[in-house]
Design a protein around this motif. Sequence first.
Motif, PDB file in Angstrom:
ATOM      1  N   ASP A 277       0.696  -1.235  -0.076  1.00 43.72           N
ATOM      2  CA  ASP A 277      -0.026  -0.067  -0.111  1.00 43.72           C
ATOM      3  C   ASP A 277       1.093   1.304   0.153  1.00 43.72           C
ATOM      4  N   PRO A 278       0.245   2.459  -0.255  1.00 39.56           N
ATOM      5  CA  PRO A 278       0.938   3.652  -0.269  1.00 39.56           C
ATOM      6  C   PRO A 278       1.878   4.035   1.015  1.00 39.56           C
ATOM      7  N   THR A 279       1.701   3.266   2.146  1.00 42.19           N
ATOM      8  CA  THR A 279       2.463   3.407   3.246  1.00 42.19           C
ATOM      9  C   THR A 279       3.648   2.512   3.293  1.00 42.19           C
ATOM     10  N   GLY A 280       3.766   1.534   2.294  1.00 43.41           N
ATOM     11  CA  GLY A 280       4.921   0.792   2.184  1.00 43.41           C
ATOM     12  C   GLY A 280       4.732  -0.487   2.773  1.00 43.41           C
ATOM     13  N   PHE A 281       3.528  -0.946   3.190  1.00 43.42           N
ATOM     14  CA  PHE A 281       3.455  -2.338   3.893  1.00 43.42           C
ATOM     15  C   PHE A 281       2.070  -2.935   2.997  1.00 43.42           C
ATOM     16  N   ALA A 282       2.061  -4.338   3.112  1.00 44.88           N
ATOM     17  CA  ALA A 282       1.172  -5.273   2.726  1.00 44.88           C
ATOM     18  C   ALA A 282       0.887  -6.256   3.598  1.00 44.88           C
ATOM     19  N   TYR A 283      -0.155  -6.812   4.276  1.00 46.00           N
ATOM     20  CA  TYR A 283      -0.357  -7.582   5.230  1.00 46.00           C
ATOM     21  C   TYR A 283      -0.989  -9.045   4.804  1.00 46.00           C
ATOM     22  N   SER A 284      -0.737 -10.119   4.896  1.00 48.89           N
ATOM     23  CA  SER A 284      -1.532 -11.330   4.782  1.00 48.89           C
ATOM     24  C   SER A 284      -1.919 -12.366   5.994  1.00 48.89           C
ATOM     25  N   ALA A 285      -3.173 -12.405   6.074  1.00 49.16           N
ATOM     26  CA  ALA A 285      -3.311 -13.410   7.247  1.00 49.16           C
ATOM     27  C   ALA A 285      -3.281 -14.921   7.005  1.00 49.16           C
ATOM     28  N   THR A 286      -2.637 -15.641   8.185  1.00 45.27           N
ATOM     29  CA  THR A 286      -2.266 -17.070   7.805  1.00 45.27           C
ATOM     30  C   THR A 286      -3.358 -17.895   7.894  1.00 45.27           C
ATOM     31  N   GLY A 287      -4.678 -17.399   8.362  1.00 46.10           N
ATOM     32  CA  GLY A 287      -5.560 -18.477   8.566  1.00 46.10           C
ATOM     33  C   GLY A 287      -5.349 -19.220   9.658  1.00 46.10           C
ATOM     34  N   THR A 288      -6.242 -20.173  10.001  1.00 49.07           N
ATOM     35  CA  THR A 288      -5.971 -21.170  11.064  1.00 49.07           C
ATOM     36  C   THR A 288      -4.913 -21.972  10.626  1.00 49.07           C
ATOM     37  N   LEU A 289      -3.778 -22.301  11.442  1.00 45.67           N
ATOM     38  CA  LEU A 289      -2.619 -23.317  11.054  1.00 45.67           C
ATOM     39  C   LEU A 289      -2.740 -24.375  12.038  1.00 45.67           C
ATOM     40  N   THR A 290      -2.363 -25.624  11.693  1.00 43.51           N
ATOM     41  CA  THR A 290      -2.186 -26.715  12.611  1.00 43.51           C
ATOM     42  C   THR A 290      -0.886 -27.254  12.487  1.00 43.51           C
ATOM     43  N   GLN A 291       0.039 -26.714  11.621  1.00 39.72           N
ATOM     44  CA  GLN A 291       1.420 -26.973  11.796  1.00 39.72           C
ATOM     45  C   GLN A 291       2.439 -25.860  11.362  1.00 39.72           C
ATOM     46  N   SER A 292       3.460 -25.968  11.655  1.00 35.35           N
ATOM     47  CA  SER A 292       4.355 -24.848  11.357  1.00 35.35           C
ATOM     48  C   SER A 292       4.467 -24.790   9.855  1.00 35.35           C
ATOM     49  N   THR A 293       4.420 -23.457   9.590  1.00 33.56           N
ATOM     50  CA  THR A 293       4.390 -23.023   7.980  1.00 33.56           C
ATOM     51  C   THR A 293       5.264 -21.996   7.634  1.00 33.56           C
ATOM     52  N   THR A 294       6.011 -22.189   6.628  1.00 36.57           N
ATOM     53  CA  THR A 294       6.942 -21.147   5.977  1.00 36.57           C
ATOM     54  C   THR A 294       6.404 -20.498   4.910  1.00 36.57           C
ATOM     55  N   TYR A 295       6.780 -19.418   4.861  1.00 44.45           N
ATOM     56  CA  TYR A 295       6.307 -18.209   3.612  1.00 44.45           C
ATOM     57  C   TYR A 295       7.620 -17.858   3.053  1.00 44.45           C
ATOM     58  N   GLU A 296       7.638 -17.992   1.797  1.00 46.05           N
ATOM     59  CA  GLU A 296       8.991 -17.688   0.802  1.00 46.05           C
ATOM     60  C   GLU A 296       8.910 -16.637  -0.202  1.00 46.05           C
ATOM     61  N   LEU A 297       9.433 -15.588  -0.014  1.00 44.53           N
ATOM     62  CA  LEU A 297       9.499 -14.673  -1.119  1.00 44.53           C
ATOM     63  C   LEU A 297       9.796 -15.228  -2.203  1.00 44.53           C
ATOM     64  N   VAL A 298       9.285 -14.790  -3.333  1.00 45.80           N
ATOM     65  CA  VAL A 298       9.612 -15.112  -4.721  1.00 45.80           C
ATOM     66  C   VAL A 298      10.389 -13.944  -5.841  1.00 45.80           C
ATOM     67  N   SER A 299       9.405 -12.806  -5.733  1.00 42.13           N
ATOM     68  CA  SER A 299       9.735 -11.830  -6.506  1.00 42.13           C
ATOM     69  C   SER A 299       8.994 -10.462  -6.271  1.00 42.13           C
ATOM     70  N   VAL A 300       9.245  -9.518  -6.548  1.00 43.30           N
ATOM     71  CA  VAL A 300       8.592  -8.151  -6.556  1.00 43.30           C
ATOM     72  C   VAL A 300       8.648  -7.316  -7.844  1.00 43.30           C
ATOM     73  N   GLY A 301       7.531  -6.693  -8.233  1.00 45.35           N
ATOM     74  CA  GLY A 301       7.370  -6.077  -9.467  1.00 45.35           C
ATOM     75  C   GLY A 301       6.200  -5.103  -9.504  1.00 45.35           C
TER      76      GLY A 301
END
Length: 326
Positions: A277-301
């Motif tokens: 967003d214009p402030t320089g942030f984006a947020y993503s809710a994980t939803g309900t997790l039942t195990q450890s989960t990894t989030y990996e950056l791929v690209s930006v454009g």
Amino acid sequence: YQWMLNGTDIPGAAAALANYTDPSVTLDEAGNYSVRVGGYCTPAVISNVATVVVNEGATITQQTQVTPSDTVCSGTSITLSIATIGGTNVSYQWMKGPTPVGSNSPSLTISSTQVSDTGVYTCVISSDSCPSFASDPLAVTVNQAPDITKDPNDAVICEGVVHHLTVEATGTNITYQWYKGGIALSGEVSNVYTIASASLSDNGTYHCVVSSVPCADEQSAPATVTVRPKPVATISIGGTSPICSGESSSITFQGTPGAVVTYNIAGVLDNETALIDPTGFAYSATGTLTQSTTYELVSVGYTGAEGCTQALTGSVTVIVNELPEV
């Protein structure tokens, strides 16, 4: 035989032959000719009169000229002309190469020239009893006016990319000059303008002027080039970690406003996106997790921007603890 002109003996025109030859006739020698024939018998007899008309040949006083110029742009009206004096029943035949053109006149006007009118023009002059002769040749060149068939396009690009602005045009011996913000770009004289490595200083409006002397210049439509900085982004856990099974957290992306981040949820989903967003942030809710989960950056454009996507590395893992059992 004694030849006479208007009843007067012609000096030197007495001979034993019945023919009279004048090697170079002048206007003064027009008139009534007769011959007196004498011999041993008298009286001498005089022939019937033969009237000789001597026509004056035409003379060019002004060789072939053309106005306004011998090199013009298509659509221009031109007039070729000559001037003569003398001659009887003088006639004129204009020629383009070996082909007759125009009418019986000392001038030839082409009211709306075409490229096909390019050629070498002469005028053949004729008069009664005199040999025809041609004026000096004059070459006329008709250039096709420049016509732009494709304008350069607007573009959004990123720093460091190579970008080409292209104009396409038709015409005779056309030349090009590119401008940025109304100022000529030195040395940029082809139909393609290349930004070798875009920087923010290349932001601006560009156009190209197409020329074909002596025709009027043709200017392309303007093209706006927008150069954006290379986008960046990082990833972090925005919520809580560790969490208990059945709970949720959130992921935070921080980076260039307006950029789109692509990321993977390891083993679950690939190529998820988030808009910063214009402030320089984006947020993503994980939803309900039942195990450890990894989030990996791929690209930006940037969406719709040329050369703006770059690969990223970085990941975060939301730790999920199992609920205790009794």
